[in-house]
Design a protein around this motif. Structure first.
Motif, PDB file in Angstrom:
ATOM      1  N   SER A 153       0.791   5.579  -0.894  1.00  0.00           N
ATOM      2  CA  SER A 153       1.396   6.672  -0.111  1.00  0.00           C
ATOM      3  C   SER A 153       2.531   7.359  -0.845  1.00  0.00           C
ATOM      4  O   SER A 153       2.744   8.555  -0.679  1.00  0.00           O
ATOM      5  CB  SER A 153       1.921   6.147   1.222  1.00  0.00           C
ATOM      6  OG  SER A 153       1.089   5.152   1.737  1.00  0.00           O
ATOM      7  N   LEU A 154       3.297   6.600  -1.638  1.00  0.00           N
ATOM      8  CA  LEU A 154       4.458   7.182  -2.320  1.00  0.00           C
ATOM      9  C   LEU A 154       4.150   7.526  -3.786  1.00  0.00           C
ATOM     10  O   LEU A 154       5.065   7.746  -4.577  1.00  0.00           O
ATOM     11  CB  LEU A 154       5.653   6.218  -2.244  1.00  0.00           C
ATOM     12  CG  LEU A 154       6.212   6.030  -0.827  1.00  0.00           C
ATOM     13  CD1 LEU A 154       7.188   4.861  -0.767  1.00  0.00           C
ATOM     14  CD2 LEU A 154       6.890   7.306  -0.337  1.00  0.00           C
ATOM     15  N   PHE A 159      10.775  -0.193   6.550  1.00  0.00           N
ATOM     16  CA  PHE A 159       9.558  -0.910   6.940  1.00  0.00           C
ATOM     17  C   PHE A 159       9.995  -2.192   7.633  1.00  0.00           C
ATOM     18  O   PHE A 159      10.798  -2.949   7.080  1.00  0.00           O
ATOM     19  CB  PHE A 159       8.723  -1.249   5.696  1.00  0.00           C
ATOM     20  CG  PHE A 159       8.233  -0.029   4.967  1.00  0.00           C
ATOM     21  CD1 PHE A 159       6.976   0.490   5.211  1.00  0.00           C
ATOM     22  CD2 PHE A 159       9.049   0.618   4.038  1.00  0.00           C
ATOM     23  CE1 PHE A 159       6.526   1.623   4.537  1.00  0.00           C
ATOM     24  CE2 PHE A 159       8.609   1.746   3.369  1.00  0.00           C
ATOM     25  CZ  PHE A 159       7.343   2.258   3.614  1.00  0.00           C
ATOM     26  N   ARG A 207       0.833  -1.213   0.000  1.00  0.00           N
ATOM     27  CA  ARG A 207       0.000   0.000   0.000  1.00  0.00           C
ATOM     28  C   ARG A 207       0.867   1.262   0.000  1.00  0.00           C
ATOM     29  O   ARG A 207       0.616   2.174  -0.784  1.00  0.00           O
ATOM     30  CB  ARG A 207      -0.974  -0.016   1.183  1.00  0.00           C
ATOM     31  CG  ARG A 207      -1.982   1.123   1.134  1.00  0.00           C
ATOM     32  CD  ARG A 207      -3.153   0.934   2.078  1.00  0.00           C
ATOM     33  NE  ARG A 207      -4.153   0.025   1.551  1.00  0.00           N
ATOM     34  CZ  ARG A 207      -4.372  -1.205   2.019  1.00  0.00           C
ATOM     35  NH1 ARG A 207      -3.688  -1.661   3.039  1.00  0.00           N
ATOM     36  NH2 ARG A 207      -5.291  -1.958   1.478  1.00  0.00           N
ATOM     37  N   PRO A 208       1.915   1.351   0.818  1.00  0.00           N
ATOM     38  CA  PRO A 208       2.786   2.534   0.715  1.00  0.00           C
ATOM     39  C   PRO A 208       3.330   2.739  -0.699  1.00  0.00           C
ATOM     40  O   PRO A 208       3.371   3.861  -1.198  1.00  0.00           O
ATOM     41  CB  PRO A 208       3.918   2.228   1.700  1.00  0.00           C
ATOM     42  CG  PRO A 208       3.270   1.379   2.729  1.00  0.00           C
ATOM     43  CD  PRO A 208       2.255   0.544   2.001  1.00  0.00           C
TER      44      PRO A 208
END
Ligand SMILES: NC(=O)C1=CN([C@@H]2O[C@H](COP(=O)(O)OP(=O)(O)OC[C@H]3O[C@@H](n4cnc5c(N)ncnc54)[C@H](O)[C@@H]3O)[C@@H](O)[C@H]2O)C=CC1
Ligand SMILES: N[C@@H](CC=O)C(=O)O
Ligand code: NA
Length: 433
Positions: free
Chosen positions: A145-146, A300, A140-141
């Motif tokens: 997000s990115l 992460f 998801r990141p």
């Protein structure tokens, strides 16, 4: 759509069992989070006679008819693993209008693009957070997000089983085979654990990460892979002596090819300094560094395998896909617009560690240095390890500066042919120097 969000679960093993249990235990929470109840309409298994009361599900929900089940659900969660029938069932589910959630990196690494295209065509979601780095939010990141940044490197430990094995070997001196059995018992390993130890699991995950990071279709077969089967207790001891640890790393990076860019993506056992943050990643934990243009370096970290941790990632996707079924909207589709070439492994440059058994006599160090230098590879450090008076040999530990895989392969051939060298014990890449 009906009053509830109908869910079909394919597979009820380590992860599927944990998903089923949580869905039945936390019904009210899920209903509150989604806005409608989540209702399991069936669980496809191989054997309906097995006792699965620990899932909290009614025995009547278990079926061997996965084909029909996938046409009766709003969401299909695939946790069977393998290529077939997982692929056909997911395709059938998508064609029937279901959004799909899978943890199956092997399938995605090979057929992800086809599944994305089908999901796009039918306007449904394809989610797979659990497929890489288990519980750790990483997909998801990268997908969401990115999305406003540019990633140039992803590097980390993405296989829990091999990290568990290497960590145990490092701390206890145990043999690989003994520790593998323990990793299997703990539910970390794949159904066929050779996928873990030969690096194919990490290879598929690296393909998925590289595809997302660089907006390019990278398939499992594009990723250079070396597993940990060749890593011996001697290698681990030698690494220890020079203040390093051996980890199986997945590395995906953008490389500059004189004005244009390419993707370099590989999985291999790697020597890293004990002070490097990845060196302290223990047991089945995973950790991944993502380096971007604007955010800089992100790390992460968390549980990369196991029933409950992986189910946590699956259920995050389930809630997101269920919300879309209730309120509309869709998750992101595939982005492969950059369409970068994949750099061949022979061109990739890393530093190398070489362990050699050499004749213990004057002039040998100079000869070895000359042999290596003649190939255009320069030595960063060379130190003598154990001197064995009984057989007249000494062990040498060399670290090279960054050199191409092709040049290093030539160096190794020349060392093997040298009359001063009795054996080239191990050749391992070094990162984070
Ligand atoms: N175990 C872990 O830590 C993680 C697993 N995964 C992935 O999750 C998926 C499931 O893994 P596990 O639960 O560990 O495997 P598992 O082997 O424990 O469970 C798979 C289950 O699916 C069943 N199954 C297989 N083919 C079937 C078929 N045709 N019809 C009905 N049932 C069938 C098997 O009987 C088994 O019970 C795999 O894709 C794996 O790569 C992903 C992240 C972590
Ligand atoms: N076998 C895998 C399970 C998670 O993806 C691993 O060990 O990491
Ligand atoms: Na994850």
């Amino acid at each position: 759509m009906s009053e509830s969000v109908r869910i079909a679960l394919l597979g009820c093993g380590v992860v599927g069992g944990a998903v089923a249990r949580r869905l039945s235990e936390a019904k009210d929470e899920f209903a509150a989070r989604v806005g409608r109840p989540l209702e399991i309409v069936g669980v496809a298994v191989r054997d309906t006679g097995k006792d699965r009361s620990e899932t909290g599900l009614d025995a009547s929900l278990f079926t061997t008819d996965a084909e029909t089940l996938v046409t009766e659900a709003d969401l299909v969660i695939e946790l069977m693993g393998g290529m077939e029938p997982a692929k056909s069932l997911l395709q059938k589910a998508i064609e029937s209008g279901a959004s799909v959630i899978t943890a199956n990196k092997a399938l995605l690494g090979q057929h992800g693009a086809e599944l994305y295209e089908l999901a796009e065509e039918h306007g449904v979601d394809l989610y797979y957070e659990a497929a890489v780095a288990g519980a750790i939010p990483l997909i998801r990141p990268l997908r969401v997000s990115l999305a406003g940044d540019s990633v140039h490197r992803v590097m980390g430990i993405v296989n829990g089983t091999t990290n568990f094995i290497l960590d145990k070997m490092d701390r206890t001196g145990a043999q690989l085979a003994d520790v593998l059995a323990e990793a299997q018992e703990l539910g970390y390993a794949e159904a066929d654990p050779t996928a873990d130890v030969e690096g194919h699991d990490a290879q598929a995950k690296a393909a998925i990460l590289a595809s997302l990071a660089f907006h390019t279709r990278v398939r499992t077969c594009d990723v250079h892979v070396e597993g940990i089967m060749g890593v011996t207790a001697d290698d681990i001891r030698a690494a220890r002596r020079i203040g390093c640890v051996i980890k199986l790393l997945a590395i995906a990076e953008l490389v500059d090819k004189g004005g244009s860019q390419a993707v370099n993506v590989r999985v291999h056992p790697t020597l890293i300094d004990r002070s490097h943050p990845l060196a302290s990643v223990r047991e089945a934990f995973n950790a991944v560094f993502v380096e971007t243009q604007m955010a800089g370096e992100l790390m992460f970290y968390g549980p990369g395998a196991g029933g409950d941790p992986t189910a946590s990632a699956v259920l995050g996707d389930v809630v997101q896909a269920a919300r879309h079924k209730v309120t509309g909207g869709r998750g992101p589709g595939e982005l492969s617009y950059a369409n970068l070439p994949i750099e061949p492994i022979g061109a990739s440059k890393t530093a190398y560690f070489i362990r050699l058994d050499v004749e213990d006599k004057p002039g040998v160090l100079a000869n070895i240095a000359k042999t290596i230098g003649e190939q255009g590879v320069s030595i960063e450090s060379m130190r003598q390890g154990v001197r064995r008076s009984q057989d007249g040999l000494a062990t040498l530990h060399l670290i090279t500066h960054r050199s191409s895989e092709a040049d290093l392969a030539d160096v190794v051939e020349r060392l093997k042919a040298s009359e001063d060298v009795r054996e080239v014990g191990s050749v391992l890449r070094v990162e984070g120097e």
